[in-house]
Design a protein around this motif. Structure first.
Motif, short mmCIF file in Angstrom:
data_model
loop_
_atom_site.label_atom_id
_atom_site.label_comp_id
_atom_site.label_asym_id
_atom_site.label_seq_id
_atom_site.Cartn_x
_atom_site.Cartn_y
_atom_site.Cartn_z
N TYR B 10 -18.92 19.12 2.25
CA TYR B 10 -17.99 18.15 2.83
C TYR B 10 -16.69 18.06 2.03
O TYR B 10 -16.64 18.47 0.86
CB TYR B 10 -18.64 16.77 2.95
CG TYR B 10 -18.79 15.98 1.66
CD1 TYR B 10 -17.82 15.07 1.26
CD2 TYR B 10 -19.92 16.15 0.85
CE1 TYR B 10 -17.96 14.35 0.08
CE2 TYR B 10 -20.06 15.43 -0.32
CZ TYR B 10 -19.09 14.53 -0.71
OH TYR B 10 -19.22 13.82 -1.87
N LEU B 68 -12.64 22.37 2.94
CA LEU B 68 -14.05 22.39 3.34
C LEU B 68 -14.54 23.83 3.52
O LEU B 68 -15.58 24.22 3.00
CB LEU B 68 -14.23 21.62 4.66
CG LEU B 68 -15.61 21.69 5.31
CD1 LEU B 68 -16.62 20.85 4.54
CD2 LEU B 68 -15.56 21.26 6.77
N TYR B 185 -17.14 17.60 7.40
CA TYR B 185 -18.30 18.24 6.79
C TYR B 185 -18.90 19.28 7.72
O TYR B 185 -18.60 19.31 8.92
CB TYR B 185 -19.35 17.18 6.39
CG TYR B 185 -19.93 16.37 7.52
CD1 TYR B 185 -19.25 15.27 8.04
CD2 TYR B 185 -21.16 16.70 8.08
CE1 TYR B 185 -19.79 14.51 9.07
CE2 TYR B 185 -21.71 15.94 9.12
CZ TYR B 185 -21.02 14.85 9.61
OH TYR B 185 -21.55 14.11 10.63
#
Lengths: 393, 209
Positions: B10, B68, B185
């Protein structure tokens, strides 16, 4: 588990019920008109607009029978409330305030007209948030659940139907009210004008002389349920059999030249529905009548082996109603299935797209056991959903 | 099929901080919202010229998704059509909506522009992430009052469990009136290094950290 259609409604310039709308479409009457000297635009613009007086009168009539919670409702909220109310009237078995009933709202811009200085004093600022708009509509019907809002450009409506189907399959709810609504505003008209995307005439989907979109406003509502007992006894049962979305990962304001995103959404949808291309009876296309969109669609449809399937666009009747389009156009598909009638594409004369496809020119009788509805939008998004009649043994 | 899914990575960008997989990877508390987001872009040397054309909301989504996917390059693991992008926020595209409204409110100073108007749809940020990473799977933009871990976890778990996606990039990206918050995420069937099950409770914990 099957997901059934329990009721539906269209609010548009052509009428305030699905049947009224379908009757006009059969006669190939368009709701798009040339509008001059309006608040929407300094220049004349072709658009499908709902008469404000009629909307207010209808709302006033309806509202007498309920306890209005807000002092006043916006134009957009009135359309959505009237649309849902008509669904309940058509099918009194629907329990709108039930614990296992959910509202899914599809809208691209919601109450965006409230950003205008002339409106901002009339309504609370919060009202411009889409979740608040959905809350207001949901509260009107005393529904206890937090509504879900889908805002995904021009595929919002088709996507909302798919999401409704999935929530019912998960058994989180028994009934999902899927409502798609958008209004015509100076905000939206000026934006599309800046893109030079609006035709000077009524849009001509898939036609060789097409030169841009017509805009429109309206609301479409489909009530979905996983309980076959909630459908109407005297009506042909229809199920939502598959649905998928995709991105063509190409450009934020232009469709992919290859149609691969839409192709992917169609392919996944037919796979989920367990249907072969040659079994599809009818395609309700996106058909905005821009040069690139209609070309892209023709390539995707052709690559999916669907080139021979009768296909139309309803954008020359309703204009492009943005977040409502997927709902309104799907509902017309439902009625085409029930009445075994395919609606001709208004203003279509001569095919002019990249790959040959089978555009319906005039309204005709045909066996319509199923319908594939497709959509595409800014941000590279594409979606498809498949409806099918339940065959009685 | 195994019904458990995992948060495999995340990235959160909020209050002048960038957090990737539990650790703060950049912090700059003095800069106002958009300046901070631009400083993230520079600090991590994210070289993508289209960044400069984007509105504030997309810029925030872009830097968050870049960091991410640097931490967990899912595009190398899954085919493009098996990765879904499902993102939500509260204020839709109101930041740039207001800007577009300002270009049309005065008849004597009327200058609507396609470069602004195109961003007046919240899902454009999904498009930007899809284009950058050639991701072609399911996409949906939801609008909620507040981040809704119950709905998001259950909807995405069912998407993965039904095989409609193998991986999902998801979360929250919000930017309005100088307030910003993003939390993106990845969800996969594999535990990954984080090994956090994708449940509403876990999501609540991570989001509020």
């Amino acid at each position: 588990m099957n997901v059934f259609v329990a009721s539906d409604n269209i609010i548009s310039p052509l009428g305030f019920t699905s049947s009224e709308n379908f009757e006009q479409l059969k006669k190939m009457h368009t709701g798009v008109k040339r509008i001059e000297n309006s608040d929407l635009s300094d220049e004349a613009v072709c658009a499908a607009i709902i008469d404000t007086q009629k909307l207010n009168d209808e709302f006033q009539k309806q509202d007498l029978t309920s306890k209005g919670l807000e002092k006043e409702y916006t134009r957009l909220e009135k359309m959505a409330i009237l649309s849902i109310k008509d669904c309940l009237k058509q099918n009194p078995k629907i329990n709108i305030s039930g614990k296992r009933t959910l509202l899914v709202l599809s809208s691209t811009k919601g109450n965006i007209d409230l950003l205008d200085a002339s409106m901002s004093s009339k309504f609370d600022r919060k009202r411009v948030y889409l979740w608040e708009t959905a809350n207001i509509i949901s509260r009107y019907f005393q529904n206890p659940n937090q509504p879900i809002v889908v805002s995904n450009a021009c595929i919002s409506g088709v996507l909302a139907i798919i999401i409704g189907k999935r929530l019912l399959e998960d058994n989180t709810y028994d009934t999902v009210i899927v409502s798609g609504v958008d209004i015509m505003t100076h905000f939206v008209v000026s934006g599309f004008q800046s893109f030079k995307a609006i035709s000077n005439e009524v849009a001509k989907p898939y036609d060789s002389k097409r030169d841009g979109i017509s805009l429109g406003e309206g609301c479409g509502t489909i009530v979905l349920t996983n309980d076959p007992g909630l459908t109407l006894n005297n009506e042909q049962q229809i199920i939502v059999k598959g649905g998928s979305s995709s991105n063509d990962a190409n450009h934020i304001s232009g469709p992919s030249r290859t149609g691969d995103g839409l192709f992917l959404a169609i392919e996944k949808t037919l796979k989920e529905a367990n249907v072969k291309a040659e079994e599809v009876n009818y395609i309700s296309g996106h058909g905005t009548a821009t040069l690139y969109n209609d070309d892209m669609e023709s390539i995707a449809i052709s690559d999916a082996q669907l080139a021979a399937v009768p296909m139309n666009s309803l954008k020359s009747y309703f204009g492009h109603t943005l977040g409502a389009a997927g709902l309104i156009e799907s509902i017309v598909g439902l009625h085409s299935m029930r009445e075994n009638t395919l609606i001709g594409t208004y203003n279509f004369n001569e095919l002019g797209v990249a790959k040959p496809i089978n555009i319906i020119k005039n309204t005709t009788a045909a066996v319509v056991n199923n319908c594939l509805k497709t959509a595409a939008g800014f941000g590279g998004c594409n979606a498809a959903v498949f409806f099918q009649k339940v065959q009685k043994n | 099929m195994e019904n458990r899914n995992y948060i495999s990575s995340y990235c959160a960008v909020k209050e002048g901080e960038v957090i990737v997989d539990h650790s703060t990877s950049y912090s700059e508390k003095t800069l106002p919202s958009i300046d901070f987001i631009k400083s993230v872009y520079k600090h991590f040397q994210l070289n993508y010229p289209k960044f400069y054309k984007m509105d504030h909301l997309c810029k925030l989504a872009f830097v968050t998704s870049e960091l991410l996917l640097k931490s967990n390059p899912v595009t190398q693991k899954y085919s493009s059509e098996d990765i879904a992008i499902i993102i939500a926020n509260s204020t839709s595209s109101l930041e740039i909506d207001t800007e577009h409204q300002n270009t049309i409110s005065d008849k004597n100073n009327y200058f609507p522009s396609p470069a602004i108007f195109v961003y007046t749809l919240s899902n454009i940020l999904i498009g930007e992430i899809a284009i950058r990473n050639s991701i072609k799977g399911e996409n949906t933009f939801f609008i909620f009052d507040k981040f809704d871990p119950d709905f998001m976890s259950s909807y995405i778990n069912s998407l993965l469990n039904s095989g409609k996606a193998k991986c999902c990039i998801t979360g929250w990206v919000d930017f309005y009136e100088n307030k910003y918050e993003s939390f993106l995420y990845t969800v996969e069937k594999e535990k990954g290094t984080l090994n956090i099950e994708h449940t509403s409770e876990q999501l609540k914990k991570l989001f509020n950290n």
